[in-house]
Design an enzyme around this catalytic site. Structure first.
Site, PDB file in Angstrom:
ATOM      1  N   ARG A 180       0.677  -0.974  -0.052  1.00  0.00           N
ATOM      2  CA  ARG A 180       0.011  -0.057   0.086  1.00  0.00           C
ATOM      3  C   ARG A 180       0.934   1.331   0.013  1.00  0.00           C
ATOM      4  O   ARG A 180       0.342   2.230  -0.608  1.00  0.00           O
ATOM      5  CB  ARG A 180      -0.994   0.056   1.244  1.00  0.00           C
ATOM      6  CG  ARG A 180      -2.039  -1.170   1.110  1.00  0.00           C
ATOM      7  CD  ARG A 180      -3.039  -0.962   2.466  1.00  0.00           C
ATOM      8  NE  ARG A 180      -3.717   0.025   2.038  1.00  0.00           N
ATOM      9  CZ  ARG A 180      -4.568   0.673   3.183  1.00  0.00           C
ATOM     10  NH1 ARG A 180      -4.746  -0.027   4.382  1.00  0.00           N
ATOM     11  NH2 ARG A 180      -5.414   1.700   3.178  1.00  0.00           N
ATOM     12  N   CYS A 238      -1.131   5.859   9.231  1.00  0.00           N
ATOM     13  CA  CYS A 238      -1.660   4.582   8.725  1.00  0.00           C
ATOM     14  C   CYS A 238      -2.635   4.717   7.655  1.00  0.00           C
ATOM     15  O   CYS A 238      -2.493   5.685   6.989  1.00  0.00           O
ATOM     16  CB  CYS A 238      -1.875   3.482   9.949  1.00  0.00           C
ATOM     17  SG  CYS A 238      -3.074   4.126  10.919  1.00  0.00           S
TER      18      CYS A 238
END
Length: 283
Positions: A180, A238
């Site tokens: 990611r 995050c």
């Protein structure tokens, strides 16, 4: 003060004269499932069996505000958060221990919020409920109202501009999975990639196979190798401020203070004006 506690030590404290308040924050990220399986129900899991005396706290409803432009799990309203903690029996003068189903992310989110709002003594059960060796209870005990009044601190919290600046002036860790960060996949947010200048530091690498944190020395060496210098400024983000809280907890175990960008990638990537970097390098 330690940021984590072992299952054995928690059992000892619960049997003592001044047991801590225990919060059960079991939670899982709910994503669409092709088989139509229902989302995880933390409240039902709690009812089926929990650490004796533990009170259930709902991450989505009590540890976060409504999803929107500020991200999927923005900060909760401070007054509402305080009321939720008091309902759970939290008082400023009594230690708190938080646990989840073992991943540690949800428990860390509760730990971070309580610490950021001024509670002096909060720990996370290392390894979560899977490492609890005592009996489980299905009793829903009445809880005496606590007296905790949240007082948010000036330090420990980043907004988008602060995260962007820290990525250049200090070190900003991206706690998501490496793919990611690199922008190879993005299962949830508008676009893949990372905040320019951020360093990939998946939070999954902070724990061992049993879900417990790696020793403090190992964590300290890991973060030093990634650029966290003694006395330097460190931040974490995050996807939505949950797994990032777990990385802040890992840094605390290592003795490294760190701030959390709560909006994280879900807020950053929702704004087309914000730059996006891809690939293995911070850029």
């Amino acid at each position: 003060m330690n940021a984590i506690i072992s299952a054995a030590d928690l059992a000892t404290e619960l049997a003592g004269a001044h047991p801590p308040v225990v919060l059960d924050v079991r939670w899982q990220l709910s994503t669409a499932k092709a088989d139509g399986a229902p989302p995880f129900d933390g409240r039902a899991a709690h009812a089926a069996g929990h650490v004796p005396g533990a009170v259930y706290v709902d991450l989505d409803e009590e540890l976060a505000g409504a999803a929107g432009p500020r991200g999927r799990h923005p900060l909760p309203d401070v007054a509402e958060f305080g009321a939720a903690m008091r309902r759970a029996g939290v008082s400023a003068s009594r230690p708190v221990v938080v646990y989840d189903g073992g991943q540690g992310w949800a428990a860390a989110r509760a730990w971070w919020l309580l610490r950021w709002t001024g509670h002096p003594n909060v720990r996370v059960l290392d390894g979560g409920l899977p490492l609890w060796e005592g009996p489980l209870s299905t009793e829903q005990q009445a809880v005496a109202e606590g007296d905790f009044t949240p007082e948010p601190g000036a330090a420990g919290l980043l907004d988008a501009d602060g995260a962007a600046a820290l990525a250049r002036s200090g070190v900003l860790f991206d706690a998501r999975a490496g793919e990611r960060y690199r922008g190879e996949v993005e299962p949830i947010d508008r676009v893949g990639g990372h905040i320019p200048g951020a360093v990939s530091a998946p939070t999954t690498e902070n724990t061992g196979p049993d879900g417990r944190f790696r020793p403090a020395g190992e964590l300290r060496a890991r973060f030093a190798a990634l650029g966290a210098e003694e006395g330097g400024q460190v931040g974490v983000y995050c996807g939505s401020g949950v797994s990032g809280a777990h990385e802040v907890l890992a840094l605390a175990v290592a003795g490294i203070p760190a701030a959390l960008y709560v909006g994280s990638w879900s807020e950053w990537s929702a704004d087309p004006a914000r730059p996006v970097a891809v690939g293995t390098e911070p850029q």
